[in-house]
Design a protein around this motif. Sequence first.
Motif, PDB file in Angstrom:
ATOM      1  N   UNK A   1       0.823  -1.213   0.000  1.00 23.77           N
ATOM      2  CA  UNK A   1       0.000   0.000   0.000  1.00 23.77           C
ATOM      3  C   UNK A   1       0.858   1.265   0.000  1.00 23.77           C
ATOM      4  N   UNK A   2       2.072   1.215   0.572  1.00 19.43           N
ATOM      5  CA  UNK A   2       2.889   2.426   0.726  1.00 19.43           C
ATOM      6  C   UNK A   2       4.323   2.127   0.328  1.00 19.43           C
ATOM      7  N   UNK A   3       4.906   2.989  -0.508  1.00 24.33           N
ATOM      8  CA  UNK A   3       6.293   2.870  -0.938  1.00 24.33           C
ATOM      9  C   UNK A   3       7.056   4.045  -0.348  1.00 24.33           C
ATOM     10  N   UNK A   4       8.044   3.770   0.515  1.00 18.92           N
ATOM     11  CA  UNK A   4       8.827   4.818   1.157  1.00 18.92           C
ATOM     12  C   UNK A   4       9.939   5.259   0.220  1.00 18.92           C
ATOM     13  N   UNK A   5      10.117   6.589   0.039  1.00 22.33           N
ATOM     14  CA  UNK A   5      11.137   7.142  -0.850  1.00 22.33           C
ATOM     15  C   UNK A   5      12.199   7.875  -0.037  1.00 22.33           C
ATOM     16  N   UNK A   6      11.836   8.941   0.657  1.00 20.87           N
ATOM     17  CA  UNK A   6      12.766   9.649   1.521  1.00 20.87           C
ATOM     18  C   UNK A   6      13.886  10.342   0.789  1.00 20.87           C
ATOM     19  N   UNK A   7      13.613  10.926  -0.368  1.00 23.40           N
ATOM     20  CA  UNK A   7      14.639  11.609  -1.151  1.00 23.40           C
ATOM     21  C   UNK A   7      14.102  12.971  -1.569  1.00 23.40           C
ATOM     22  N   UNK A   8      14.976  14.000  -1.504  1.00 23.23           N
ATOM     23  CA  UNK A   8      14.552  15.337  -1.888  1.00 23.23           C
ATOM     24  C   UNK A   8      13.384  15.795  -1.029  1.00 23.23           C
TER      25      UNK A   8
END
Length: 713
Positions: free
Chosen positions: A81-88
């Motif tokens: 359900x959720x894709x973690x990115x954490x960039x920019x």
Amino acid sequence: MGTKRTWLLAMGALAVGLTTSLSAMAANVLQDVRYASAPGGKVDITLQFAEPVGDVQAFTTDTPPRIALDIPETSNGLTQRRVVIGSGATSAVSAVEADGRTRVVVDLFRPASYTTRSAGNLLVLTVDAGAQQTNALAGVADPTKRVASDIEVANIDFRRGENGAGRVVLRFNSDGATADMRSEGNRVVVDVANASIPENLRRRLDVTDFATPVQSLEPNANAGSTRLVINTNGAYESMAYQTGNEYVIEIAPKRGSVIAAATPARAAGAVAGQAAPQRYAGRPVTFNFQDVPVRTVLQLIAEESGLNIVASDTVAGNVTLRLINVPWDQAMEIVLRAKQLDQRRDGNVVWVAPQKEIADFEKAKADARIANEQREELVTEYIAINYGNAEEIARLLTEDSKSSSGGGGAASGGGGGLQQAAKGFLSARGSVSFDNRTNTLLLIDTAKKIQEIRTLLATLDRPVDQVLIEARIVVASEVFARELGVIFGVQDRVGTLGAAAEAGESTSDSGFLVGLPASTPAGLLNLSILRSDISLDLELSALEEEGRGEVVSNPRVITANQREAIIRQGDEVGYLTIQPSTTPGAVPQATVAFKEVLLELKVTPTITQDGRVYLNLMVKKDEVDELVANPAGGFVPQISKREVSTAVLIDNGQTVVVGGVYEFSSREDLRKVPFLGDLPVLGNLFKNKSKSSDKAELLIFVTPRILPVSRGG
């Protein structure tokens, strides 16, 4: 068992049918989400679908910062359900499916701009670095968006909007302009990549005198496109929306801030030192739409507001909006205004339709109501009036109507009739009459109208409070007089020279006399020194007079609220006037005339809502001062008048002085024998001294007292 099995088979078939229908509705499927970092702190998010993607609706929010993509007719096939990115500026990506569409939400660490592009089954969302972007191209429109176009800026207009907002209107020669707005400190920059600006519009506009956050406008050409720089002063909130060939930017004072007017005469409505009132209370939202259907925007507003928005079938067209941190109810008003729409709210349901359609609906509804009233049965009511006047109330109910000349009422008492069409508190078919003898209203109207009149009469027909007004008129006087005189003489015969001088007699004997006695002596002191041939007489006379007097008048009167009351007491003083005869030898005619000498109180009280009394009053007190002889015969009275006329607001039961006059007179007289009267010590034997002083004071006191009247049951 057979019935139960049949029911289960039917439910299974229905479930299969629903699944098939949903699959048909959601023709596309979101299969995968992946991301990659890009130069300048950007992030490319790639969405993979089973089929090519059609129209995608996108919008953003600032609290919390998010980017949302709505993909219609698409189901969610993601395993997580959720894709973690954490960039920019990008935190994570999530997807949810509802009502045959999939919404992809990109959570941000901070507000950031974005672009989208599609290629086959892929949809790429590029998220910028946001506020921390350090790329040298930050704040510059993407050069790839600049394409040759025939769109040109036709006019730039500035207006002062509601609540001190500055409204900048960019008008183009055709539709299709693509504008991008951003804030850079104390200025707002608008880039229109596909529109040029003619030379005659490239001039700086100073708009300081409009008393808005906008100080000046600087339109310029920017590499074949148009750039408008809006310079501001103070805290502000910005928003923009586009409709047709117009792009509107509104720069409003931030809530709680104040914009001072440089030229008050031109800054109509600007109030220095006072924040502009806010009439929007919705939760702030941020929308960024490019040519989006109006119905889609209304659906998003419904989700943000929690309202049920019902759009008419005639609501159509697209709108381009860029709203940053704007209350949702203001955003809705902007959308409706841009598309000539209107709304009607009933509870939590809002009906949206074109303005003309709503106006026609309300007119038809009003016409139907009037038609129903025309068909409603009339009833007759007799309403007794307790405290008011039936005729006056009848006139009130019918405004400017007049009683009929016939004067025949429904009851036998000599009443009057009043009737009018579509005026006052009556319906078009209603009428009212009155009977003076029994003080009764005779009403003919619909049951609803008669009930409304009964409710009105319950407020109007009631006893009014009364006021007791008490006045005290005080005339105080004080008189003081002192006189000192002397009589002495010397003669060469036996006798009392002083007595002769006092009597005004002359003496033939040798000697001298000084006679300066007090006018009306209160006491005498005599001293005589005698010899065989000479007598010395000395007489001192003195007078001291003191008097005090006080006259108090106390008129009082009771009257109803807002009713004038008059109370007077006094006499008519008669005197003779002689009219000379115009005929020779005729006797002159004597006529008796009269003058009024009155104590009068005239007052009109008004009881205020906070229990005080406003008095409009006149107080007068006359006295006969003296009788003046008439040369033709008789005497004419000379009247001393004391009067005050004023208006004053007084607390209930409070006493105030509404008028006062103070008079003071002082007099000193000296009579003496020249030269001798100036001698030290002995000079007092040759003087007559007198001193007097008079004081008079007029004071008027007023005390109102409210006498409540029992309302009765």
